[in-house]
Design a protein around this motif. Sequence first.
Motif, PDB file in Angstrom:
ATOM      1  N   PRO A 102       0.816  -1.227   0.000  1.00 29.55           N
ATOM      2  CA  PRO A 102       0.000   0.000   0.000  1.00 29.55           C
ATOM      3  C   PRO A 102       0.849   1.277   0.000  1.00 29.55           C
ATOM      4  O   PRO A 102       0.463   2.276  -0.615  1.00 29.55           O
ATOM      5  CB  PRO A 102      -0.841  -0.105   1.271  1.00 29.55           C
ATOM      6  N   PHE A 103       2.005   1.246   0.642  1.00 30.99           N
ATOM      7  CA  PHE A 103       2.869   2.432   0.663  1.00 30.99           C
ATOM      8  C   PHE A 103       3.473   2.686  -0.715  1.00 30.99           C
ATOM      9  O   PHE A 103       3.643   3.828  -1.131  1.00 30.99           O
ATOM     10  CB  PHE A 103       3.971   2.286   1.722  1.00 30.99           C
ATOM     11  N   CYS A 104       3.778   1.606  -1.425  1.00 34.99           N
ATOM     12  CA  CYS A 104       4.307   1.728  -2.794  1.00 34.99           C
ATOM     13  C   CYS A 104       3.258   2.363  -3.708  1.00 34.99           C
ATOM     14  O   CYS A 104       3.576   3.239  -4.508  1.00 34.99           O
ATOM     15  CB  CYS A 104       4.696   0.361  -3.348  1.00 34.99           C
ATOM     16  N   LEU A 105       2.026   1.914  -3.560  1.00 30.94           N
ATOM     17  CA  LEU A 105       0.935   2.454  -4.375  1.00 30.94           C
ATOM     18  C   LEU A 105       0.667   3.914  -4.027  1.00 30.94           C
ATOM     19  O   LEU A 105       0.336   4.717  -4.903  1.00 30.94           O
ATOM     20  CB  LEU A 105      -0.323   1.609  -4.190  1.00 30.94           C
ATOM     21  N   GLU A 106       0.843   4.257  -2.761  1.00 33.55           N
ATOM     22  CA  GLU A 106       0.619   5.629  -2.297  1.00 33.55           C
ATOM     23  C   GLU A 106       1.677   6.593  -2.861  1.00 33.55           C
ATOM     24  O   GLU A 106       1.356   7.710  -3.254  1.00 33.55           O
ATOM     25  CB  GLU A 106       0.668   5.632  -0.765  1.00 33.55           C
ATOM     26  N   ILE A 107       2.924   6.155  -2.918  1.00 30.11           N
ATOM     27  CA  ILE A 107       4.004   7.040  -3.360  1.00 30.11           C
ATOM     28  C   ILE A 107       4.148   7.064  -4.889  1.00 30.11           C
ATOM     29  O   ILE A 107       4.730   7.999  -5.449  1.00 30.11           O
ATOM     30  CB  ILE A 107       5.354   6.663  -2.686  1.00 30.11           C
TER      31      ILE A 107
ATOM     32  N   SER B 263      20.324   5.890  -0.470  1.00 24.87           N
ATOM     33  CA  SER B 263      19.115   5.072  -0.577  1.00 24.87           C
ATOM     34  C   SER B 263      18.346   5.211   0.721  1.00 24.87           C
ATOM     35  O   SER B 263      18.926   5.497   1.768  1.00 24.87           O
ATOM     36  CB  SER B 263      19.458   3.607  -0.857  1.00 24.87           C
ATOM     37  N   PHE B 264      17.037   5.058   0.607  1.00 25.83           N
ATOM     38  CA  PHE B 264      16.210   5.055   1.812  1.00 25.83           C
ATOM     39  C   PHE B 264      14.952   4.235   1.571  1.00 25.83           C
ATOM     40  O   PHE B 264      14.515   4.046   0.447  1.00 25.83           O
ATOM     41  CB  PHE B 264      15.871   6.478   2.291  1.00 25.83           C
ATOM     42  N   VAL B 265      14.410   3.749   2.678  1.00 30.80           N
ATOM     43  CA  VAL B 265      13.199   2.933   2.659  1.00 30.80           C
ATOM     44  C   VAL B 265      12.041   3.784   3.130  1.00 30.80           C
ATOM     45  O   VAL B 265      12.162   4.512   4.114  1.00 30.80           O
ATOM     46  CB  VAL B 265      13.347   1.705   3.593  1.00 30.80           C
ATOM     47  N   GLY B 266      10.907   3.697   2.429  1.00 32.02           N
ATOM     48  CA  GLY B 266       9.694   4.349   2.900  1.00 32.02           C
ATOM     49  C   GLY B 266       9.099   5.306   1.896  1.00 32.02           C
ATOM     50  O   GLY B 266       9.781   5.792   0.996  1.00 32.02           O
ATOM     51  N   ALA B 267       7.808   5.542   2.076  1.00 31.75           N
ATOM     52  CA  ALA B 267       7.038   6.417   1.190  1.00 31.75           C
ATOM     53  C   ALA B 267       6.966   7.814   1.807  1.00 31.75           C
ATOM     54  O   ALA B 267       5.973   8.188   2.418  1.00 31.75           O
ATOM     55  CB  ALA B 267       5.641   5.844   0.979  1.00 31.75           C
ATOM     56  N   TYR B 268       8.061   8.563   1.660  1.00 31.29           N
ATOM     57  CA  TYR B 268       8.167   9.898   2.234  1.00 31.29           C
ATOM     58  C   TYR B 268       8.304  10.923   1.099  1.00 31.29           C
ATOM     59  O   TYR B 268       9.412  11.167   0.616  1.00 31.29           O
ATOM     60  CB  TYR B 268       9.368   9.986   3.183  1.00 31.29           C
ATOM     61  N   PRO B 269       7.184  11.529   0.678  1.00 30.95           N
ATOM     62  CA  PRO B 269       7.234  12.462  -0.461  1.00 30.95           C
ATOM     63  C   PRO B 269       8.250  13.586  -0.295  1.00 30.95           C
ATOM     64  O   PRO B 269       8.978  13.902  -1.240  1.00 30.95           O
ATOM     65  CB  PRO B 269       5.812  13.011  -0.540  1.00 30.95           C
ATOM     66  N   ASP B 270       8.313  14.209   0.880  1.00 29.95           N
ATOM     67  CA  ASP B 270       9.239  15.324   1.081  1.00 29.95           C
ATOM     68  C   ASP B 270      10.687  14.858   1.002  1.00 29.95           C
ATOM     69  O   ASP B 270      11.528  15.525   0.404  1.00 29.95           O
ATOM     70  CB  ASP B 270       8.985  16.022   2.415  1.00 29.95           C
ATOM     71  N   LYS B 271      10.971  13.714   1.611  1.00 26.05           N
ATOM     72  CA  LYS B 271      12.333  13.191   1.573  1.00 26.05           C
ATOM     73  C   LYS B 271      12.724  12.833   0.135  1.00 26.05           C
ATOM     74  O   LYS B 271      13.842  13.103  -0.296  1.00 26.05           O
ATOM     75  CB  LYS B 271      12.470  11.974   2.476  1.00 26.05           C
ATOM     76  N   LEU B 272      11.793  12.262  -0.602  1.00 30.76           N
ATOM     77  CA  LEU B 272      12.056  11.906  -1.996  1.00 30.76           C
ATOM     78  C   LEU B 272      12.378  13.165  -2.804  1.00 30.76           C
ATOM     79  O   LEU B 272      13.406  13.236  -3.482  1.00 30.76           O
ATOM     80  CB  LEU B 272      10.845  11.170  -2.581  1.00 30.76           C
ATOM     81  N   ARG B 273      11.529  14.164  -2.698  1.00 26.03           N
ATOM     82  CA  ARG B 273      11.746  15.427  -3.426  1.00 26.03           C
ATOM     83  C   ARG B 273      13.067  16.090  -3.030  1.00 26.03           C
ATOM     84  O   ARG B 273      13.846  16.502  -3.886  1.00 26.03           O
ATOM     85  CB  ARG B 273      10.597  16.399  -3.171  1.00 26.03           C
ATOM     86  N   ASN B 274      13.322  16.171  -1.738  1.00 24.97           N
ATOM     87  CA  ASN B 274      14.534  16.845  -1.261  1.00 24.97           C
ATOM     88  C   ASN B 274      15.796  16.122  -1.709  1.00 24.97           C
ATOM     89  O   ASN B 274      16.796  16.757  -2.053  1.00 24.97           O
ATOM     90  CB  ASN B 274      14.507  16.992   0.260  1.00 24.97           C
ATOM     91  N   THR B 275      15.750  14.795  -1.710  1.00 22.65           N
ATOM     92  CA  THR B 275      16.924  14.026  -2.144  1.00 22.65           C
ATOM     93  C   THR B 275      17.147  14.192  -3.637  1.00 22.65           C
ATOM     94  O   THR B 275      18.284  14.365  -4.082  1.00 22.65           O
ATOM     95  CB  THR B 275      16.760  12.534  -1.761  1.00 22.65           C
ATOM     96  N   ILE B 276      16.076  14.169  -4.416  1.00 27.72           N
ATOM     97  CA  ILE B 276      16.198  14.408  -5.858  1.00 27.72           C
ATOM     98  C   ILE B 276      16.810  15.781  -6.095  1.00 27.72           C
ATOM     99  O   ILE B 276      17.780  15.924  -6.848  1.00 27.72           O
ATOM    100  CB  ILE B 276      14.827  14.301  -6.557  1.00 27.72           C
ATOM    101  N   LYS B 277      16.249  16.790  -5.444  1.00 24.71           N
ATOM    102  CA  LYS B 277      16.729  18.159  -5.640  1.00 24.71           C
ATOM    103  C   LYS B 277      18.192  18.293  -5.221  1.00 24.71           C
ATOM    104  O   LYS B 277      18.963  18.975  -5.892  1.00 24.71           O
ATOM    105  CB  LYS B 277      15.861  19.149  -4.856  1.00 24.71           C
TER     106      LYS B 277
END
Length: 124
Positions: A41-46, A96-110
């Motif tokens: 469900p977390f994969c589908l959410e992110i 690398s990181f585990v979890g569906a964290y939108p802010d962390k994903l965006r910040n790491t990409i940026k």
Amino acid sequence: MAAAQGAVIACHTKDEFDAQMAKGKEAGKLVIIDFMSPSCPFCLEIAPVYAEWAKKFPSAVFLEVNVFELKEVAKSYNIQAAPTFVFIRDDLTLESFVGAYPDKLRNTIKEFIDNTSAASASSA
């Protein structure tokens, strides 16, 4: 199998995955891999957030790997849970990181996109 700039590229075979990684390396691009499971469900959410970032950051390569479909690839990256995001440039795992964290994903990409821009500007 054309690389879809600004889109998430789902890799269904190891050959597809290897080809996309090679293209990313050749172009000097940041490659972001979403190791996911369709039953998570977390994969589908992110997933829609990941797709949105792919559109916003077309200078990176966004790959999606189903951990059950490409077990060999997941094992080679020591994936223990889904979703796991892996950031690679020039065959080097940057983070690398585990979890569906939108802010962390965006910040790491940026962070890694901005570092590329800064490195390019300083070498000019």
